[in-house]
Design an enzyme around this catalytic site. Structure first.
Site, PDB file in Angstrom:
ATOM      1  N   SER A  12      38.611  42.271  50.492  1.00 17.52           N
ATOM      2  CA  SER A  12      37.237  41.678  50.497  1.00 17.52           C
ATOM      3  C   SER A  12      37.135  40.523  49.423  1.00 17.52           C
ATOM      4  O   SER A  12      36.624  39.741  49.774  1.00 17.52           O
ATOM      5  CB  SER A  12      36.084  42.620  50.592  1.00 17.52           C
ATOM      6  N   ASN A  13      37.856  40.925  48.322  1.00 16.93           N
ATOM      7  CA  ASN A  13      37.967  39.637  47.381  1.00 16.93           C
ATOM      8  C   ASN A  13      38.704  38.321  47.811  1.00 16.93           C
ATOM      9  O   ASN A  13      38.463  37.235  47.449  1.00 16.93           O
ATOM     10  CB  ASN A  13      38.335  40.419  45.956  1.00 16.93           C
ATOM     11  N   ASN A 108      42.314  39.386  36.964  1.00 19.64           N
ATOM     12  CA  ASN A 108      42.146  40.801  37.459  1.00 19.64           C
ATOM     13  C   ASN A 108      40.550  40.768  37.749  1.00 19.64           C
ATOM     14  O   ASN A 108      40.006  40.318  36.742  1.00 19.64           O
ATOM     15  CB  ASN A 108      42.770  42.043  36.901  1.00 19.64           C
ATOM     16  N   HIS A 110      37.533  43.559  37.668  1.00 21.11           N
ATOM     17  CA  HIS A 110      37.455  45.099  37.787  1.00 21.11           C
ATOM     18  C   HIS A 110      35.947  45.428  37.839  1.00 21.11           C
ATOM     19  O   HIS A 110      34.900  44.587  37.493  1.00 21.11           O
ATOM     20  CB  HIS A 110      37.721  45.530  36.086  1.00 21.11           C
ATOM     21  N   ASP A 142      47.025  41.221  30.438  1.00 20.92           N
ATOM     22  CA  ASP A 142      47.855  41.223  29.170  1.00 20.92           C
ATOM     23  C   ASP A 142      48.884  42.412  29.191  1.00 20.92           C
ATOM     24  O   ASP A 142      49.383  42.848  28.228  1.00 20.92           O
ATOM     25  CB  ASP A 142      46.980  41.198  28.039  1.00 20.92           C
ATOM     26  N   GLY A 144      48.006  45.846  29.579  1.00 21.05           N
ATOM     27  CA  GLY A 144      47.163  46.825  29.353  1.00 21.05           C
ATOM     28  C   GLY A 144      46.529  47.161  30.810  1.00 21.05           C
ATOM     29  O   GLY A 144      46.547  46.594  31.777  1.00 21.05           O
ATOM     30  N   ASP A 146      43.150  47.135  32.479  1.00 21.95           N
ATOM     31  CA  ASP A 146      41.927  46.238  32.313  1.00 21.95           C
ATOM     32  C   ASP A 146      41.511  46.291  30.838  1.00 21.95           C
ATOM     33  O   ASP A 146      40.445  46.328  30.459  1.00 21.95           O
ATOM     34  CB  ASP A 146      40.722  47.367  32.796  1.00 21.95           C
TER      35      ASP A 146
HETATM   36  C1  GRF Z   1      37.218  47.517  45.063  1.00 22.46           C
HETATM   37  O1  GRF Z   1      37.223  48.948  44.541  1.00 22.46           O
HETATM   38  C2  GRF Z   1      36.848  46.515  44.105  1.00 22.46           C
HETATM   39  O2  GRF Z   1      35.705  46.885  43.351  1.00 22.46           O
HETATM   40  C3  GRF Z   1      37.901  46.406  43.069  1.00 22.46           C
HETATM   41  O3  GRF Z   1      39.066  46.676  43.998  1.00 22.46           O
HETATM   42  C4  GRF Z   1      38.761  47.406  45.095  1.00 22.46           C
HETATM   43  C5  GRF Z   1      39.305  46.732  46.523  1.00 22.46           C
HETATM   44  O4  GRF Z   1      38.513  45.535  46.716  1.00 22.46           O
HETATM   45  N1  GRF Z   1      37.973  45.190  42.466  1.00 22.46           N
HETATM   46  P1  GRF Z   1      38.847  44.474  47.956  1.00 22.46           P
HETATM   47  O5  GRF Z   1      37.860  44.634  49.006  1.00 22.46           O
HETATM   48  O6  GRF Z   1      40.429  44.939  48.394  1.00 22.46           O
HETATM   49  O7  GRF Z   1      38.866  42.961  47.348  1.00 22.46           O
END
Ligand code: GRF
Length: 192
Positions: A12-13, A108, A110, A142, A144, A146
């Protein structure tokens, strides 16, 4: 500017980034989408949009990202002319040689206000900690878990009656606003 996206799940991102490219608000293109999960819906989303995809072979490891897999991923990203790498729901730790191939060019997202609640299911950690607000963070990777310099954060309220799922859904909405904006900021710093 050419983006490379790595994800393990729903994507979704990646979709939010893709929507930003499509509506012209994000001046970039997605050159390649890779997943360590052949069944990840992120691959289907990319294929539907005509974006090249590849599956990362992690040699049967469930969570480790083996060095040779990182080398292959770095080579595929370079071959696609990628300038900025975006981890979007990617569940393995990125280290050398990927970091060396893309120094200060791996982002990334988070689902918490780092440094609070690193690691898995950060939204559940927030509920269990009883905080009244949390959010999401885009940061440079970097090596680590998160860690790395923060680029952008958005705060999200924890509402009475929230459970992990309702809070996570609210955080995801914030992620979908924050990631495209953070990429714009990172691209500006790259001078493009
Ligand atoms: C979700 O838990 C989001 O909070 C985190 O990665 C997971 C998957 O997100 N950033 P996505 O829908 O695959 O982008």
């Amino acid at each position: 500017m050419r983006l490379g996206i790595l994800g393990s799940g729903s994507g979704s991102n990646m979709q939010a980034i893709l929507d930003g490219v499509a509506d012209g608000s994000l001046k970039a293109e997605i050159a390649l989408v890779l997943s360590d999960n052949p069944q990840g819906y992120i691959l289907e989303r990319a294929q539907k949009a005509g974006i090249p995809t590849a599956v990362i072979d992690c040699r049967g490891f469930k969570s480790k990202f083996p060095e040779e897999s990182q080398q292959e991923t770095a080579a595929a990203l370079k071959a696609a002319g990628v300038n900025l790498v975006c981890l979007a729901g990617f569940m393995r730790l990125v280290k050398a040689p990927l970091l060396e191939a893309f120094p200060d060019r791996i982002l990334n997202i988070h689902p918490a206000l780092l440094p609070a609640f690193p690691g898995l299911q950060a939204w559940r950690q927030a509920i269990e900690a009883g905080v009244t607000e949390t959010g999401c963070t885009v940061h440079y990777v970097d090596g680590g878990m998160d860690t790395g310099p923060v680029i952008l954060q958005e705060t999200v309220p924890v509402l009475p009656g929230d459970d992990p799922d309702t809070l996570h859904a609210r955080i995801l909405e914030a992620e979908h606003r924050t990631y495209p904006e953070a990429i714009r900021m990172a691209l500006a710093r790259l001078g493009r």
